[in-house]
Design a protein around this motif. Sequence first.
Motif, PDB file in Angstrom:
ATOM      1  N   LEU A  36       0.825  -1.209   0.000  1.00 42.15           N
ATOM      2  CA  LEU A  36       0.000   0.000   0.000  1.00 42.15           C
ATOM      3  C   LEU A  36       0.860   1.259   0.000  1.00 42.15           C
ATOM      4  O   LEU A  36       0.619   2.198  -0.776  1.00 42.15           O
ATOM      5  N   PHE A  37       1.879   1.282   0.854  1.00 37.61           N
ATOM      6  CA  PHE A  37       2.745   2.461   0.912  1.00 37.61           C
ATOM      7  C   PHE A  37       3.479   2.663  -0.407  1.00 37.61           C
ATOM      8  O   PHE A  37       3.643   3.800  -0.869  1.00 37.61           O
ATOM      9  N   GLN A  38       3.929   1.581  -1.028  1.00 36.78           N
ATOM     10  CA  GLN A  38       4.636   1.713  -2.294  1.00 36.78           C
ATOM     11  C   GLN A  38       3.714   2.239  -3.381  1.00 36.78           C
ATOM     12  O   GLN A  38       4.113   3.042  -4.227  1.00 36.78           O
ATOM     13  N   TRP A  39       2.451   1.777  -3.358  1.00 40.17           N
ATOM     14  CA  TRP A  39       1.476   2.284  -4.328  1.00 40.17           C
ATOM     15  C   TRP A  39       1.234   3.778  -4.111  1.00 40.17           C
ATOM     16  O   TRP A  39       1.129   4.552  -5.079  1.00 40.17           O
ATOM     17  N   ALA A  49       3.029  13.090   5.474  1.00 41.57           N
ATOM     18  CA  ALA A  49       2.218  12.311   6.411  1.00 41.57           C
ATOM     19  C   ALA A  49       2.349  10.824   6.120  1.00 41.57           C
ATOM     20  O   ALA A  49       2.486  10.006   7.036  1.00 41.57           O
ATOM     21  N   ARG A  50       2.316  10.462   4.840  1.00 41.44           N
ATOM     22  CA  ARG A  50       2.474   9.056   4.475  1.00 41.44           C
ATOM     23  C   ARG A  50       3.846   8.543   4.881  1.00 41.44           C
ATOM     24  O   ARG A  50       3.989   7.424   5.396  1.00 41.44           O
ATOM     25  N   ALA A  51       4.862   9.354   4.664  1.00 42.75           N
ATOM     26  CA  ALA A  51       6.226   8.941   5.006  1.00 42.75           C
ATOM     27  C   ALA A  51       6.366   8.700   6.511  1.00 42.75           C
ATOM     28  O   ALA A  51       6.995   7.726   6.939  1.00 42.75           O
ATOM     29  N   MET A  52       5.782   9.578   7.307  1.00 43.58           N
ATOM     30  CA  MET A  52       5.892   9.419   8.762  1.00 43.58           C
ATOM     31  C   MET A  52       5.088   8.205   9.239  1.00 43.58           C
ATOM     32  O   MET A  52       5.546   7.444  10.097  1.00 43.58           O
ATOM     33  N   ILE A  53       3.885   8.028   8.702  1.00 38.30           N
ATOM     34  CA  ILE A  53       3.074   6.878   9.118  1.00 38.30           C
ATOM     35  C   ILE A  53       3.751   5.575   8.728  1.00 38.30           C
ATOM     36  O   ILE A  53       3.811   4.623   9.528  1.00 38.30           O
ATOM     37  N   SER A  54       4.280   5.515   7.509  1.00 39.05           N
ATOM     38  CA  SER A  54       4.966   4.294   7.088  1.00 39.05           C
ATOM     39  C   SER A  54       6.208   4.045   7.937  1.00 39.05           C
ATOM     40  O   SER A  54       6.541   2.895   8.256  1.00 39.05           O
TER      41      SER A  54
END
Length: 355
Positions: A36-39, A49-54
């Motif tokens: 999901l993160f790679q997508w 935000a995505r980078a920190m959550i991942s």
Amino acid sequence: MRFVLAVFSLVGLPSALPSMSAHLSVFVAYMLAACLFQWMIWKKIGGLARAMISGLVDVAMITFIVHRVGSGSTMMVALYFFAGMMNTLVVGRREGLVLAAIGALAYDALLVAESAGWLPYAPDGPSWIASAPDPIEAVGSGLMMTVMSLSLTALVGALVHQNARREQELIAANKKLQELSLRDPLTQLYNRRYLMERIEAELARVRRGKSLAVIMVDLDRFKRVNDDTGHQRGDVLLQELARGLARSVRETDVVGRYGGDEFVVILPDTDEAQGTNVANRVVEGIREVGTTFDPDRPVTASVGLAQARPNEDARALLQRADRASYDAKGRGGDRVARDSQAPATTEPVLEQHAP
């Protein structure tokens, strides 16, 4: 990194420690999260935000593995270091340090919980794993890991920042060199190469229905300045004339030195009437500078104006503007002449200056 860790968790850990097979659901969930993160990265969704959550998901996964195999006696602790450095490389220096600090706190909390008996120590580790560290050992291990993790992450961040700054400096230097390669070194106006390329680009727009005019500026009696006062004085005058020429045109117009004492002005989206107005201002601007420089024998300009045609190239258009400037010079200079094939031929700028 996430895919490697996920595959290692799904395949490597259960093979080495069969008891880890009981947690396949956790490893599968991490693999799905990695996908999901790679997508989201591929689609450019989420940003910081995505980078920190991942990054937080990575820390949680690493902490889970370290706890199951033995927090104080496994090399898996190195995953914290690797994750901190990778996040710094990919996300940024400050973000990498924040995630490294969170990882260190998670590991410290795990050591405290295990040494206090709140969590079992190495429940899926091999039989030879030692017992949980005592509180003093836990504090020492946690402190050492925290210092090493933050130090390594900070070092990588400093290197990344320095490399990024050097890269920006190189990009700026390359842009400056590219810009200088398109400029005339004396007047700082665009040079002949750029003028030809720009006219060809504007002619492509003419073929799509846009208008274009070109002005050729040929200075009157400039050779006398070089002969009487020297080339250095002539260069100073050329620089002043170039600045006066640039002030006389519009912001959308392109001014360049064509060679010697000739200049070209490109007038995009300009019809003949508008081009004539600009050409008159150019003549007046050159006369003003020339009069200020030498009131007794001012340098003026013979200006030729040509309207672009869809079926011609840059050289043909400039030749027509050049012929018009010679026509203006033949009539005494200090005036505008339109292309001889245009409906009108010449137009004095101010009667008192026309011979």
